[in-house]
Design a protein around this motif. Structure first.
Motif, mmCIF file in Angstrom:
data_model
loop_
_atom_site.group_PDB
_atom_site.id
_atom_site.type_symbol
_atom_site.label_atom_id
_atom_site.label_comp_id
_atom_site.label_asym_id
_atom_site.label_seq_id
_atom_site.Cartn_x
_atom_site.Cartn_y
_atom_site.Cartn_z
ATOM 1 N N GLY A 1 73.108 37.889 -5.968
ATOM 2 C CA GLY A 1 74.419 37.483 -5.457
ATOM 3 C C GLY A 1 74.586 37.621 -3.953
ATOM 4 O O GLY A 1 75.658 37.355 -3.413
ATOM 5 N N LYS A 2 73.530 38.041 -3.234
ATOM 6 C CA LYS A 2 73.625 38.139 -1.762
ATOM 7 C C LYS A 2 73.617 36.740 -1.163
ATOM 8 O O LYS A 2 73.108 35.792 -1.757
ATOM 9 C CB LYS A 2 72.455 38.950 -1.191
ATOM 10 C CG LYS A 2 72.409 40.389 -1.677
ATOM 11 C CD LYS A 2 73.457 41.243 -1.022
ATOM 12 C CE LYS A 2 73.294 42.711 -1.422
ATOM 13 N NZ LYS A 2 74.460 43.521 -1.093
ATOM 14 N N LYS A 3 74.183 36.637 0.040
ATOM 15 C CA LYS A 3 74.317 35.331 0.717
ATOM 16 C C LYS A 3 73.428 35.339 1.950
ATOM 17 O O LYS A 3 73.538 36.241 2.792
ATOM 18 C CB LYS A 3 75.755 35.077 1.170
ATOM 19 C CG LYS A 3 76.828 35.655 0.252
ATOM 20 C CD LYS A 3 76.954 34.870 -1.020
ATOM 21 C CE LYS A 3 78.078 35.451 -1.884
ATOM 22 N NZ LYS A 3 77.965 35.017 -3.275
ATOM 23 N N ALA A 4 72.597 34.285 2.056
ATOM 24 C CA ALA A 4 71.635 34.237 3.172
ATOM 25 C C ALA A 4 71.751 32.926 3.944
ATOM 26 O O ALA A 4 71.916 31.858 3.350
ATOM 27 C CB ALA A 4 70.208 34.378 2.628
ATOM 28 N N LEU A 5 71.657 33.042 5.260
ATOM 29 C CA LEU A 5 71.597 31.859 6.130
ATOM 30 C C LEU A 5 70.171 31.756 6.668
ATOM 31 O O LEU A 5 69.655 32.699 7.285
ATOM 32 C CB LEU A 5 72.588 32.031 7.295
ATOM 33 C CG LEU A 5 72.496 31.011 8.440
ATOM 34 C CD1 LEU A 5 72.784 29.588 7.956
ATOM 35 C CD2 LEU A 5 73.477 31.387 9.569
ATOM 36 N N ILE A 6 69.519 30.605 6.413
ATOM 37 C CA ILE A 6 68.154 30.388 6.903
ATOM 38 C C ILE A 6 68.228 29.336 8.014
ATOM 39 O O ILE A 6 68.574 28.171 7.759
ATOM 40 C CB ILE A 6 67.208 29.858 5.789
ATOM 41 C CG1 ILE A 6 67.378 30.646 4.482
ATOM 42 C CG2 ILE A 6 65.756 29.896 6.263
ATOM 43 C CD1 ILE A 6 66.955 32.073 4.521
ATOM 44 N N VAL A 7 67.900 29.742 9.227
ATOM 45 C CA VAL A 7 68.013 28.854 10.391
ATOM 46 C C VAL A 7 66.658 28.177 10.634
ATOM 47 O O VAL A 7 65.677 28.854 10.950
ATOM 48 C CB VAL A 7 68.466 29.650 11.628
ATOM 49 C CG1 VAL A 7 68.467 28.763 12.863
ATOM 50 C CG2 VAL A 7 69.846 30.230 11.387
ATOM 51 N N GLY A 8 66.640 26.852 10.455
ATOM 52 C CA GLY A 8 65.368 26.127 10.464
ATOM 53 C C GLY A 8 64.795 26.126 9.056
ATOM 54 O O GLY A 8 63.580 26.167 8.871
ATOM 55 N N GLY A 9 65.694 26.065 8.075
ATOM 56 C CA GLY A 9 65.288 26.175 6.663
ATOM 57 C C GLY A 9 64.792 24.882 6.057
ATOM 58 O O GLY A 9 64.475 24.841 4.872
ATOM 59 N N GLY A 10 64.701 23.828 6.870
ATOM 60 C CA GLY A 10 64.435 22.500 6.314
ATOM 61 C C GLY A 10 63.006 22.181 5.944
ATOM 62 O O GLY A 10 62.749 21.167 5.302
ATOM 63 N N ARG A 11 62.064 22.978 6.371
ATOM 64 C CA ARG A 11 60.672 22.721 5.953
ATOM 65 C C ARG A 11 59.818 23.962 6.247
ATOM 66 O O ARG A 11 60.276 24.897 6.902
ATOM 67 C CB ARG A 11 60.092 21.497 6.644
ATOM 68 C CG ARG A 11 59.799 21.687 8.110
ATOM 69 C CD ARG A 11 59.071 20.482 8.719
ATOM 70 N NE ARG A 11 58.827 20.733 10.137
ATOM 71 C CZ ARG A 11 58.258 19.859 10.949
ATOM 72 N NH1 ARG A 11 57.872 18.695 10.498
ATOM 73 N NH2 ARG A 11 58.068 20.158 12.218
ATOM 74 N N GLY A 12 58.570 23.892 5.799
ATOM 75 C CA GLY A 12 57.581 24.920 6.143
ATOM 76 C C GLY A 12 58.026 26.336 5.785
ATOM 77 O O GLY A 12 58.464 26.610 4.659
ATOM 78 N N MET A 13 57.885 27.233 6.759
ATOM 79 C CA MET A 13 58.236 28.649 6.514
ATOM 80 C C MET A 13 59.699 28.806 6.107
ATOM 81 O O MET A 13 60.055 29.684 5.312
ATOM 82 C CB MET A 13 58.015 29.461 7.791
ATOM 83 C CG MET A 13 56.573 29.544 8.231
ATOM 84 S SD MET A 13 56.453 30.533 9.735
ATOM 85 C CE MET A 13 54.909 29.933 10.379
ATOM 86 N N GLY A 14 60.581 27.968 6.693
ATOM 87 C CA GLY A 14 62.010 28.058 6.376
ATOM 88 C C GLY A 14 62.283 27.668 4.939
ATOM 89 O O GLY A 14 63.038 28.343 4.223
ATOM 90 N N GLU A 15 61.643 26.586 4.503
ATOM 91 C CA GLU A 15 61.794 26.128 3.118
ATOM 92 C C GLU A 15 61.267 27.215 2.161
ATOM 93 O O GLU A 15 61.925 27.583 1.191
ATOM 94 C CB GLU A 15 61.004 24.825 2.939
ATOM 95 C CG GLU A 15 61.033 24.280 1.541
ATOM 96 C CD GLU A 15 60.256 22.963 1.433
ATOM 97 O OE1 GLU A 15 59.535 22.601 2.396
ATOM 98 O OE2 GLU A 15 60.363 22.308 0.388
#
Ligand SMILES: NC(=O)c1ccc[n+]([C@@H]2O[C@H](COP(=O)([O-])OP(=O)(O)OC[C@H]3O[C@@H](n4cnc5c(N)ncnc54)[C@H](O)[C@@H]3O)[C@@H](O)[C@H]2O)c1
Length: 265
Positions: A8-22
């Motif tokens: 249930g934790k909330k995370a923001l991934i900056v640059g989450g669109g591919r590679g390591m972020g994905e």
């Protein structure tokens, strides 16, 4: 999953669109997090948000430019409003300019600092301000590089910016520790990504290098370290940089295989 303490934790991934972020978005989702996927490419953010939803977690795509402070602030506010808070920030975006230092212009220098170091300050500060205001015990993770730990010939501006990250996580950890916020970085070695795909030449180079594991790393191996640092498994770890480099930084220029060669002489 309760081992991670991330249900249930909330995370923001900056640059989450591919590679390591994905890979990081999917690892955190599998460990129980809802995810905001920030990217400047809308199609990438939407694609990864869709993959997270398939894992049964909530996901929102956010389009923003990390070079623009206002855009970052709006994105943090949107992520909090739509997910109902933020407990974790992972920043992935980075850029390396390969050029002799002698030829690097001031604009190029500034661009390297902005794309690797300044935006992490901007994003982490915005998230920490909100965590402190809401009394959230959060975790912040950035992606630095082994180039921030040793010299980075031919990409020195990048190395200096990544060294800035290695240092900044220490200062942030010290300033925000009493607020319950942990700040760490993951330093990749050579990692195969969509931007740096494997080729026969790159594989041969790594195989012949002094990297003890003798192969490039994967985006999942970076995501694993980010997951550890985001989760309760690392609850007493802050201000540190974890090398995910196949042992590269543990080795020196004397490849142990040289002793095999010597034996045969
Ligand atoms: N691949 C390696 O061997 C290696 C080694 C050491 C460190 N790193 C670091 O790993 C990280 C990831 O590298 P990568 O090649 O996978 O990244 P990448 O180029 O794939 O970028 C990740 C995402 O960030 C998005 N992005 C780019 N500019 C943006 C902007 N201005 N605003 C918002 N989003 C933006 C891209 O669209 C992409 O989806 C970087 O910080 C890099 O420095 C990589």
């Amino acid at each position: 999953m309760s081992l991670f303490g991330l249900d249930g934790k909330k995370a923001l991934i900056v640059g989450g669109g591919r590679g390591m972020g994905e890979a990081t978005a999917l690892h955190l989702a599998q460990a129980g997090c809802d995810i905001a996927v920030l990217d400047n490419q809308q199609d990438r953010a939407e694609l990864v948000a869709g993959e997270v939803e398939k894992l049964g977690r909530r996901a929102i795509p956010i389009v923003a430019d990390i070079l623009d402070e206002e855009s970052v602030r709006r994105a943090v506010t949107e992520a909090e409003a739509k997910l109902g808070g933020l407990d974790i920030l992972v920043t992935i975006v980075g850029q390396a300019l390969f050029k002799p230092l002698i030829d690097v212009t001031l604009d190029e220098w500034d661009s390297e600092q902005a794309r690797n170091l300044r935006y992490f300050f901007v994003t982490a500060r915005a998230v920490a301000q909100s965590m402190i205001a809401r009394d959230v015990q959060g975790s912040i993770v950035c992606i630095s590089s082994i180039d921030g730990v040793v010299g980075a010939p031919m990409h020195a501006a990048y190395g200096a910016a990544k060294a800035g990250l290695v240092h900044l996580v220490k200062s942030m950890a010290a300033e925000w520790g009493r607020n319950g916020i942990r700040v760490n970085s993951v330093a990749p070695g050579v990692i195969t990504t969509p931007r740096l795909p494997e080729t026969p030449q790159s594989l041969a180079m790594v195989e012949q290098s002094v990297i003890p594991l003798g192969r490039p790393g994967t985006t999942n191996e970076i995501a694993g370290a980010a997951l550890f640092l985001a989760s309760g498994l690392s609850s007493y770890v802050t201000g540190h940089t974890i090398m995910v480099d196949g042992g590269w930084m543990a080795s020196n220029i004397f490849d142990p295989r040289i002793f095999e060669v010597k034996k045969s002489l």
